[in-house]
Design a protein around this motif. Structure first.
Motif, short mmCIF file in Angstrom:
data_model
loop_
_atom_site.label_atom_id
_atom_site.label_comp_id
_atom_site.label_asym_id
_atom_site.label_seq_id
_atom_site.Cartn_x
_atom_site.Cartn_y
_atom_site.Cartn_z
N LYS A 1 -5.14 -1.27 -2.15
CA LYS A 1 -6.14 -0.17 -2.08
C LYS A 1 -6.32 0.51 -0.64
O LYS A 1 -6.42 1.72 -0.62
CB LYS A 1 -7.44 -1.07 -2.60
N ASN A 2 -6.26 -0.29 0.43
CA ASN A 2 -6.50 0.42 1.52
C ASN A 2 -5.94 -0.33 2.88
O ASN A 2 -5.43 -1.57 2.48
CB ASN A 2 -7.91 0.73 1.87
N ILE B 1 -4.20 11.54 2.54
CA ILE B 1 -4.59 10.48 3.35
C ILE B 1 -5.86 10.83 4.06
O ILE B 1 -5.94 11.83 4.79
CB ILE B 1 -3.63 10.07 4.25
N ASN C 1 -8.56 5.92 3.13
CA ASN C 1 -7.53 4.71 2.70
C ASN C 1 -7.29 4.12 4.02
O ASN C 1 -6.70 3.06 4.06
CB ASN C 1 -6.53 5.27 2.10
N ILE C 2 -7.34 4.78 5.06
CA ILE C 2 -7.19 3.86 6.42
C ILE C 2 -8.35 3.92 7.42
O ILE C 2 -8.84 5.08 7.63
CB ILE C 2 -6.00 4.47 7.11
N GLN C 3 -8.86 2.92 7.71
CA GLN C 3 -10.08 2.93 8.41
C GLN C 3 -9.96 2.04 9.62
O GLN C 3 -9.47 0.84 9.66
CB GLN C 3 -11.34 1.99 7.52
N PHE D 1 0.94 -1.12 0.22
CA PHE D 1 0.12 -0.04 -0.08
C PHE D 1 0.88 1.52 0.11
O PHE D 1 1.59 1.46 0.90
CB PHE D 1 -0.93 0.11 1.27
#
Ligand code: ACM
Length: 634
Positions: free
Chosen positions: A110-111, A46, A85-87, A40
Motif C-alpha cells: 500500500k505505501n 506519486i 504513498n511515500i511518507q 510496492f
C-alpha cells in the motif's frame, strides 16, 4: 528522416529487457531487516509527504527528483500524509533505539513509510529506499520498460559510529568545487557523513585567506607535470606556474552548505608545521632557513628523502616553531577558517614533519634552551600546544595526525590514527578522542590489486582487506573511538574520474565498517553487494575499480630453479584462464587449477577471470621478468 529525428529528440535510454527483480543489496548493511511477501508498485502519480521542516524537505525533494528523472512519473510533494504513498515522518516521541541518525523503513503493497527522530535519519532512510528500487533509479535520464517496484520490507537501522569519514586531498591535485560537491553526493548515498578536506600541503594552498592573499596568489599554483609524481625532473625557472587553483570563501561556504543539506560535516585540514611549502613559498618569513625566499610551491619533484631510519627534507618545508611571525600568521588563518567551517573540529595536520632543518637552526636551539626542550619531538609538541590555544580561541577543538602525540599534546586534542592502529590505542588510553584511519586498512591512495595493473603507488590494499578492518582494536578505549575514515591522497590522482576509481569500492567497505554492526559483516555477501552496486555505478556513470577481479600472483622457485606461480582471486566463484604464449586468453584457454611452472623462454603470463562464460576481470599481463624480480626480492 522523421523516424531518425524522433529518435534523436527522445532523451531517454531504453532497457532492453524488463529489469530483473533484483535481490536486496543495501550498503551499508542495515541493523535489522525482514523481507515480507509482495511489492510496492510505484504508481504513475506519486505523492511524497514530509513535515514542514526544511531539512526533511531536502530528503523529500531528492527522492522526488530521482524518481521523476528516471521513471518519468509525476511525483508531487505534499504536507498531507493521508494521501501520500511515500511518507517521511519525524517522530513526535523519540524512539531511543534510533538515536539522531537512525530510521525505520516500512514498505507494504500500500505505501512506504520512513520514520526517524531527526531529519538525518529520514535522509538515510531515503538512501536505503533508493537502493531498494531498481538500479536504473540512479540514471540521469528517463529509463523505459522498468518494473518500478520495491520489495515489501521492515527495516530498523542506525549507525555504529558517528564519524564515518572520507578524506580528499585537493592539494596534490586540485579538484573543482563541482567535483567536490559530486564527491560529497557520492559519499552521502552510502551514509558517509564526514568530509575531511585536506586543503593545504606542499603542492598548493587551496583556501582563500583574505588577510593573507599571497597564500592563494602564489601558494595555489605550480607547474603541470604528468608521470610518476615524486620523481619529476626539477621545474625550470621559466616554466609557467599556472597549474592548480583554490576555493574562494564563497566557494567554501557553498560546499559547506551543500554538504550540510546532505548531513555531511566538513572538517578542514591545514597541515602544519610540515607539508607547508606552499605557505613558505608565499610567505618566506615563516621559515628559519636562509634562502627560503627562493622556495617554490612543489610540483611533484623530490623534496623528501624517506630512505633512512629518520626521513629528511631536502628543502625546509616547515613552519618554524621558533619564529614568532608564525603564530600571528596562524591566528589569521584559523580566524578565517573557523568562520568558514561550522564543524566543531579543525584538523591541523602534524604528520611527517622533518626536523633536520630545525636541528641546524640557531633560533630553534635558542627556543629549546628557553623552554627546557630536549628533543625535536618536544619542539613539535611546543608548536602543537600553541596551535591548540589558537584553535581553541576561535571556539574550535583541535584534531591532528597521530604524530602530535609524540611531543606531548593536551588530552583535549583529538587524534587521527594513521600509522597503523597503535597511535589510536595509545591516544585513547591517554584520554584523547580518536578517529581510526590506518594505512594498513583504509588508505584509498594505495593500489587496489597487483602493481602491474594499477598506477604505481608504494603499497597495495585490496577491498577485502579494507573490509576486514575492525576499528575497535585490542587494548583501545572503545568509548573514545569516534569512528573510521578512509583517506584519498592524490599524488597519483590527476583527474576526478581517477578520484572515483580510487574511492570505490573501498569506500563501500569503509561505509559498512563504520555503519553496520560488526556481527553483520560477511565478506561473501558483501562482495556480491559490491557487484550489484557496480551495476548501479554503471547506470550512474560513476567510475570504480574493477580490481577485485584481478588475480593475485604469488611466485617462488622450485628445486630445479624454475619459476612457479600460484594464482588466487579475491572473490569466490571465479575461474582464471591463462596463457604463456603471448596471446590473450579467454574461456577456451587452460583454466588455472594448480600452480603453474613458467615454461622456458616464456616472456609473459596473461590471465583473465571469468564467471561461467562471462569475462569479469581485465586482462592481467604479468611479465616473466617481473616474476623473476619478485623471487629475487624474497
Ligand atoms: C599521512 O598519511 N601522512 C597522514
Amino acid at each position: 528522416m522523421k523516424k531518425i529525428l524522433s529518435l534523436a529528440f527522445c532523451c531517454c535510454i531504453t532497457a532492453s529487457t524488463f529489469s530483473q527483480q533484483q535481490s536486496i543489496s543495501i550498503i551499508p548493511e542495515p541493523v535489522q531487516m525482514s523481507q515480507k511477501n509482495g511489492r510496492f508498485q510505484l504508481p504513475k502519480n506519486i505523492n511524497i509527504s514530509s513535515s514542514g521542516n526544511k531539512e526533511v524537505q531536502f530528503a523529500a525533494i531528492q527522492l522526488q527528483k530521482k524518481i521523476s528523472t528516471s521513471t518519468g512519473y509525476s511525483v508531487k510533494l505534499s504536507a498531507n500524509a493521508a494521501s501520500a504513498n511515500i511518507q517521511l515522518v519525524l517522530n513526535t516521541n523519540a524512539n531511543n533505539t534510533l538515536g539522531k541518525e537512525g530510521y525505520q523503513l516500512s514498505v507494504t503493497p500500500k505505501n512506504i513509510i520512513i520514520k526517524a527522530n531527526e531529519p538525518a535519519g529520514l535522509f538515510y532512510g531515503v538512501q536505503t529506499l533508493l537502493q531498494l528500487l531498481p538500479k536504473e533509479i540512479v540514471s540521469k535520464q528517463l529509463v523505459k520498460n522498468i518494473a518500478w517496484s520495491v520489495p515489501c520490507i521492515e527495516i530498523t537501522d542506525y549507525p555504529r559510529f558517528g564519524w564515518r569519514g572520507i578524506m580528499l586531498d585537493v592539494s596534490r591535485h586540485f579538484f573543482t568545487k563541482d567535483e567536490v560537491k559530486n564527491f560529497i553526493d557520492e559519499m552521502a548515498a552510502y551514509k558517509l557523513n564526514l568530509f575531511h578536506w585536506h586543503l593545504v600541503d606542499d603542492e598548493g594552498w587551496r583556501v582563500e585567506i583574505k588577510s593573507l592573499p599571497k597564500l592563494t596568489s602564489v601558494g595555489a599554483w605550480n607547474a603541470k607535470r604528468v608521470g610518476h609524481f615524486g620523481d619529476f625532473t626539477p621545474i625550470g625557472a621559466d616554466e609557467p606556474r599556472n597549474y592548480g587553483g583554490f576555493y574562494t570563501q564563497e566557494d567554501i561556504k557553498e560546499v559547506v552548505a551543500y554538504a550540510a543539506a546532505r548531513f555531511v560535516n566538513v572538517l578542514p585540514e591545514i597541515d602544519i608545521p610540515g607539508h607547508s611549502l606552499a605557505a613558505v613559498a608565499s610567505y618566506p618569513e615563516l621559515s628559519c632557513t636562509p634562502g627560503a625566499e627562493n622556495y617554490k610551491v612543489r610540483s611533484g619533484e623530490e623534496i623528501m628523502d624517506w630512505s633512512g631510519p629518520h626521513f629528511v627534507a631536502l628543502i625546509d618545508n616547515t613552519l618554524c616553531p621558533a619564529n614568532e611571525k608564525v603564530y600571528p600568521f596562524l591566528d589569521k588563518v584559523f580566524t578565517e577558517i573557523a568562520q568558514l567551517f561550522p564543524f566543531e573540529y579543525i584538523h591541523v595536520g602534524g604528520d611527517e614533519c622533518a626536523k633536520n632543518f630545525w636541528e641546524k637552526s640557531d633560533a630553534v636551539k635558542a627556543l629549546m634552551q628557553k623552554e627546557g626542550l630536549t628533543t625535536m619531538d618536544q619542539v613539535q609538541g611546543y608548536f602543537e600546544n600553541r596551535v591548540e590555544k589558537i584553535v581553541n580561541s576561535k571556539g574550535k577543538k583541535m584534531m591532528g595526525w597521530d604524530e602530535i602525540l609524540e611531543g606531548g599534546v593536551s588530552p583535549t586534542a583529538a587524534i587521527m590514527s594513521w600509522r597503523g592502529t597503535k597511535g589510536g590505542v595509545e591516544a585513547s588510553n591517554k584520554g584523547h578522542e580518536v578517529v581510526m584511519s590506518p594505512t594498513t586498512f583504509v588508505y584509498l591512495d594505495y593500489m587496489q590489486s597487483d602493481a602491474i595493473m594499477e598506477p604505481k603507488v608504494y603499497a597495495s590494499l585490496r577491498v577485502n582487506k579494507t573490509y576486514s578492518y575492525e576499528p575497535v582494536s585490542e587494548g583501545i578505549n572503545e568509548k573514545l573511538v569516534k569512528g573510521v575514515q578512509g583517506n584519498l591522497w592524490t599524488e597519483q590522482v590527476y583527474n576526478y574520474r581517477q578520484v572515483q576509481y580510487m574511492t570505490w569500492p573501498r569506500s563501500f567497505a569503509v561505509s559498512e565498517i563504520a555503519w553496520s554492526p560488526a556481527a553483520k559483516k560477511n565478506w561473501k555477501s558483501f562482495s556480491g553487494k559490491i557487484e550489484d552496486h557496480f551495476k548501479r555505478f554503471d547506470v550512474a556513470e560513476i567510475k570504480y575499480a574493477p580490481s577485485m577481479y584481478d588475480a593475485d600472483f604469488m611466485v617462488k622457485k622450485n628445486d630445479k630453479g624454475e619459476l612457479v606461480v600460484s594464482l588466487a582471486t579475491e572473490i569466490e566463484g571465479l575461474d582464471i584462464y591463462y596463457s604463456f604464449d603471448n596471446s590473450y586468453p579467454d574461456h577456451f584457454y587452460p583454466k588455472y587449477t594448480a600452480p603453474l611452472t613458467v615454461p622456458v623462454d616464456a616472456s609473459m603470463l596473461r590471465v583473465i577471470t571469468y564467471r561461467g562464460k562471462q569475462p569479469v576481470g581485465r586482462m592481467n599481463n604479468m611479465p616473466v621478468e617481473e616474476l623473476k624480480k619478485r623471487v629475487l626480492k624474497k
